[in-house]
Design a protein around this motif. Structure first.
Motif, PDB file in Angstrom:
ATOM      1  N   GLY A  10       0.826  -1.206   0.000  1.00 42.12           N
ATOM      2  CA  GLY A  10       0.000   0.000   0.000  1.00 42.12           C
ATOM      3  C   GLY A  10       0.854   1.248   0.000  1.00 42.12           C
ATOM      4  N   GLY A  11       0.712   2.070  -1.051  1.00 45.29           N
ATOM      5  CA  GLY A  11       1.528   3.275  -1.179  1.00 45.29           C
ATOM      6  C   GLY A  11       0.788   4.537  -0.811  1.00 45.29           C
ATOM      7  N   GLY A  12      -0.065   4.472   0.211  1.00 49.05           N
ATOM      8  CA  GLY A  12      -0.700   5.666   0.745  1.00 49.05           C
ATOM      9  C   GLY A  12       0.231   6.363   1.717  1.00 49.05           C
ATOM     10  N   PRO A  13      -0.280   7.340   2.490  1.00 52.59           N
ATOM     11  CA  PRO A  13       0.592   8.080   3.418  1.00 52.59           C
ATOM     12  C   PRO A  13       1.319   7.182   4.408  1.00 52.59           C
ATOM     13  CG  PRO A  13      -1.472   9.252   3.122  1.00 52.59           C
ATOM     14  CD  PRO A  13      -1.632   7.940   2.415  1.00 52.59           C
ATOM     15  N   ALA A  14       0.633   6.195   4.995  1.00 51.34           N
ATOM     16  CA  ALA A  14       1.295   5.320   5.969  1.00 51.34           C
ATOM     17  C   ALA A  14       2.391   4.500   5.307  1.00 51.34           C
ATOM     18  CB  ALA A  14       0.273   4.409   6.645  1.00 51.34           C
ATOM     19  N   GLY A  15       2.087   3.908   4.161  1.00 47.50           N
ATOM     20  CA  GLY A  15       3.068   3.069   3.492  1.00 47.50           C
ATOM     21  C   GLY A  15       4.278   3.830   3.025  1.00 47.50           C
ATOM     22  N   MET A  16       4.075   5.035   2.473  1.00 40.49           N
ATOM     23  CA  MET A  16       5.208   5.803   1.963  1.00 40.49           C
ATOM     24  C   MET A  16       6.058   6.355   3.103  1.00 40.49           C
ATOM     25  SD  MET A  16       5.075   5.323  -1.186  1.00 40.49           S
ATOM     26  CE  MET A  16       6.482   6.367  -1.538  1.00 40.49           C
ATOM     27  N   VAL A  17       5.427   6.805   4.189  1.00 43.04           N
ATOM     28  CA  VAL A  17       6.202   7.285   5.335  1.00 43.04           C
ATOM     29  C   VAL A  17       7.006   6.143   5.942  1.00 43.04           C
ATOM     30  CG1 VAL A  17       6.024   8.136   7.712  1.00 43.04           C
ATOM     31  CG2 VAL A  17       4.744   9.262   5.881  1.00 43.04           C
ATOM     32  N   LEU A  18       6.390   4.987   6.110  1.00 39.22           N
ATOM     33  CA  LEU A  18       7.108   3.842   6.681  1.00 39.22           C
ATOM     34  C   LEU A  18       8.275   3.446   5.796  1.00 39.22           C
ATOM     35  CD1 LEU A  18       7.402   1.599   8.770  1.00 39.22           C
ATOM     36  CD2 LEU A  18       5.717   0.268   7.473  1.00 39.22           C
ATOM     37  N   GLY A  19       8.043   3.375   4.484  1.00 49.02           N
ATOM     38  CA  GLY A  19       9.119   2.996   3.577  1.00 49.02           C
ATOM     39  C   GLY A  19      10.290   3.965   3.635  1.00 49.02           C
ATOM     40  N   LEU A  20       9.991   5.270   3.657  1.00 45.95           N
ATOM     41  CA  LEU A  20      11.052   6.279   3.717  1.00 45.95           C
ATOM     42  C   LEU A  20      11.844   6.177   5.014  1.00 45.95           C
ATOM     43  CD1 LEU A  20      12.530   8.891   2.915  1.00 45.95           C
ATOM     44  CD2 LEU A  20      10.568  10.178   3.773  1.00 45.95           C
ATOM     45  N   LEU A  21      11.151   6.065   6.144  1.00 43.16           N
ATOM     46  CA  LEU A  21      11.849   6.037   7.429  1.00 43.16           C
ATOM     47  C   LEU A  21      12.733   4.799   7.549  1.00 43.16           C
ATOM     48  CD1 LEU A  21       9.102   7.257   9.949  1.00 43.16           C
ATOM     49  CD2 LEU A  21      10.815   8.590   8.729  1.00 43.16           C
ATOM     50  N   LEU A  22      12.212   3.637   7.185  1.00 48.08           N
ATOM     51  CA  LEU A  22      13.021   2.417   7.307  1.00 48.08           C
ATOM     52  C   LEU A  22      14.194   2.435   6.325  1.00 48.08           C
ATOM     53  CD1 LEU A  22      10.361  -0.404   7.837  1.00 48.08           C
ATOM     54  CD2 LEU A  22      11.946   0.565   9.519  1.00 48.08           C
ATOM     55  N   ALA A  23      13.991   2.994   5.147  1.00 48.36           N
ATOM     56  CA  ALA A  23      15.102   3.079   4.193  1.00 48.36           C
ATOM     57  C   ALA A  23      16.218   3.947   4.749  1.00 48.36           C
ATOM     58  CB  ALA A  23      14.599   3.638   2.860  1.00 48.36           C
ATOM     59  N   ARG A  24      15.832   5.021   5.459  1.00 49.11           N
ATOM     60  CA  ARG A  24      16.863   5.874   6.066  1.00 49.11           C
ATOM     61  C   ARG A  24      17.555   5.190   7.226  1.00 49.11           C
ATOM     62  NH1 ARG A  24      14.839  12.233   6.071  1.00 49.11           N
ATOM     63  NH2 ARG A  24      14.884  12.499   3.793  1.00 49.11           N
ATOM     64  N   ALA A  25      16.962   4.130   7.751  1.00 47.12           N
ATOM     65  CA  ALA A  25      17.620   3.336   8.788  1.00 47.12           C
ATOM     66  C   ALA A  25      18.528   2.274   8.191  1.00 47.12           C
ATOM     67  CB  ALA A  25      16.571   2.673   9.680  1.00 47.12           C
ATOM     68  N   GLY A  26      18.601   2.217   6.868  1.00 42.29           N
ATOM     69  CA  GLY A  26      19.443   1.221   6.204  1.00 42.29           C
ATOM     70  C   GLY A  26      18.748  -0.102   5.976  1.00 42.29           C
ATOM     71  N   ILE A  27      17.443  -0.147   6.176  1.00 38.35           N
ATOM     72  CA  ILE A  27      16.679  -1.382   5.986  1.00 38.35           C
ATOM     73  C   ILE A  27      16.280  -1.508   4.519  1.00 38.35           C
ATOM     74  CG2 ILE A  27      14.637  -2.686   6.716  1.00 38.35           C
ATOM     75  CD1 ILE A  27      16.678  -2.132   8.949  1.00 38.35           C
ATOM     76  N   ASP A  28      16.373  -2.698   3.981  1.00 39.14           N
ATOM     77  CA  ASP A  28      15.927  -2.967   2.619  1.00 39.14           C
ATOM     78  C   ASP A  28      14.399  -2.977   2.602  1.00 39.14           C
ATOM     79  OD1 ASP A  28      16.497  -3.581  -0.105  1.00 39.14           O
ATOM     80  OD2 ASP A  28      15.867  -5.639   0.278  1.00 39.14           O
ATOM     81  N   VAL A  29      13.795  -2.050   1.843  1.00 45.51           N
ATOM     82  CA  VAL A  29      12.344  -1.861   1.852  1.00 45.51           C
ATOM     83  C   VAL A  29      11.801  -1.907   0.431  1.00 45.51           C
ATOM     84  CG1 VAL A  29      10.426  -0.377   2.552  1.00 45.51           C
ATOM     85  CG2 VAL A  29      12.551  -0.334   3.850  1.00 45.51           C
TER      86      VAL A  29
END
Length: 409
Positions: A10-29
């Motif tokens: 799901g690429g709504g606000p929750a999905g995009m915010v979660l993806g961005l934050l985890l990617a900045r933590a170095g997590i493969d998303v």
């Protein structure tokens, strides 16, 4: 067969915010979005102060400021022939004392651009999750189908369902939920706006209509409420009756009574209010509307979903990075976000009872002070109390802040 550490559906606000934050933590998303773009009218446009704070913390404020935004700092009602302020946001704590009205597709594009700058982030548009993959009792990922008809599988350490109230993953896993009756469904449509119209967000309550009008500059995005299950019967009448009944509370709409040319311009939103008993199972977590479908009352669903995503990223980043993620970590997300969710849904049920239900049943006409619900009369007479509902709507309960690993100057 593909693999990722965190799979966000799901690429709504929750999905995009979660993806961005985890990617900045170095997590493969990897984020899956079933549509080919973000351009859909059925998206809410409210960006609340807590989300504006988040964008500041993520270093995205300057980019956000370039988007076409209108600032909402009060909620108004037509009363006795004039538009009067019922709630005001000017006394909110923090820097942002307003709600920004921004087309949600612009916000999602901004988040996607920021996430694309992270090397371990992938956004798969036009790709729909169709089923979960099971490894024994554990959810190990999803099967997907693209808009071109290609099929495949993606396996993940954790799958996060951000695919809304009609979540495919939530339904397939069969997590139990509790639901509450709602008095309304929503018609969603556009009306022309003139320069002499009021600005901001206008709420209309009369004996014949309850609606909210969102100022989008050259047009109004209108959510008008109808009695639950009343759509089919209402569509047998003339579509012009919608605006005609709105004009009873807002006479300045009289010149637009024939603006709607047909019922195909009026979209139906089936309103639900529910909450999962358990937001997770081994390998899968639900957040946002997938965990708790919200009523449109108060316009708080987007804000709550974003706050869920921030808490999820903060709690899951470390165990995902170390490969030690368990259901205990998923349970922490629910414990963190269940109280704000319950309080917000309680507020919505209150609004259903004291304002929306009576308006739809014809028991209240806000233009007639004698029939105005007591809570609204109190708010009108004691201005300082107007900040209380404004705080609950604009900032919410237990606001989340960007974790240190995601912050940028």
């Amino acid at each position: 067969m593909e693999r990722t550490s965190c799979l966000v559906v799901g690429g709504g606000p929750a999905g995009m915010v979660l993806g961005l934050l985890l990617a900045r933590a170095g997590i493969d998303v990897t984020v899956l979005e079933k549509h080919k773009d973000f351009l859909r009218d059925f998206r809410g446009d409210t960006v609340h102060p807590t989300t504006l704070d988040l964008l500041d913390e993520l270093g995205l404020a300057e980019e956000f400021a370039k988007l076409p935004a209108r600032k909402l700092d009060r909620i108004q009602l037509p009363i006795r022939g004039s538009v009067q302020t019922v709630f005001t946001l000017e006394h909110l704590p923090g820097t942002h004392k307003y709600i920004a009205m921004v087309p949600q597709w612009d916000l999602l594009d901004l988040l996607a651009r920021a996430a694309d700058r992270e090397p371990n982030f992938r956004l798969r548009m036009n790709t729909e999750a169709t089923a979960v993959i099971r490894d024994g009792s554990r959810i190990a990922g999803v099967a997907y189908r693209t808009g071109d008809g290609d099929i495949g599988e993606i396996r993940a350490d954790v799958t996060v369902a951000c695919d809304g109230r009609d979540s495919v993953l939530r339904a397939e896993v069969g997590l139990g939920s509790r639901s509450w009756p709602t008095p309304m469904d929503v018609w969603w449509f556009r009306l022309p706006r003139t320069d002499i119209d009021p600005a901001g967000v206008i709420a209309l309550l009369s004996a014949n209509r309850a609606a909210v009008m969102f100022d989008r500059g050259d047009y109004w995005q209108v959510a008008t409420l109808i009695a639950k299950g009343g759509d089919a019967a209402a569509r047998r009448g003339p579509v012009s009756e919608i605006v005609r009944s709105m004009a009873d509370a807002a006479p300045w709409l009289r010149d637009r009574e024939n603006a709607l040319r047909g019922w195909d311009e009026v979209k139906l939103l089936d309103v639900k209010l529910d909450r999962l008993d358990k937001w997770y199972t081994d390998g899968l977590l639900c957040i946002g509307d997938a965990a708790h479908a919200m009523s449109p009352a108060g316009g708080v669903g987007i804000n709550l979903a974003v706050q869920d995503a921030v808490a999820t990223a903060r709690i899951l980043a470390t165990p995902l990075a170390s490969g030690t993620l368990t259901t205990h970590d998923l349970a922490k997300v629910q414990r963190r976000r269940s109280i704000p969710t319950a309080i917000t849904q309680g507020m919505q049920r209150f609004l259903h009872t004291v304002a929306i239900g009576p308006a739809l049943s014809g028991r209240v006409d806000i233009a007639n002070a004698a029939s105005t619900p007591l809570p609204l009369r109190v708010l009108r007479r004691i201005p300082v109390l107007r900040t209380v509902p404004a705080f609950l709507v604009a900032r919410g309960v237990l606001p989340e802040h960007a974790p240190a690993f995601a912050r940028r100057p």
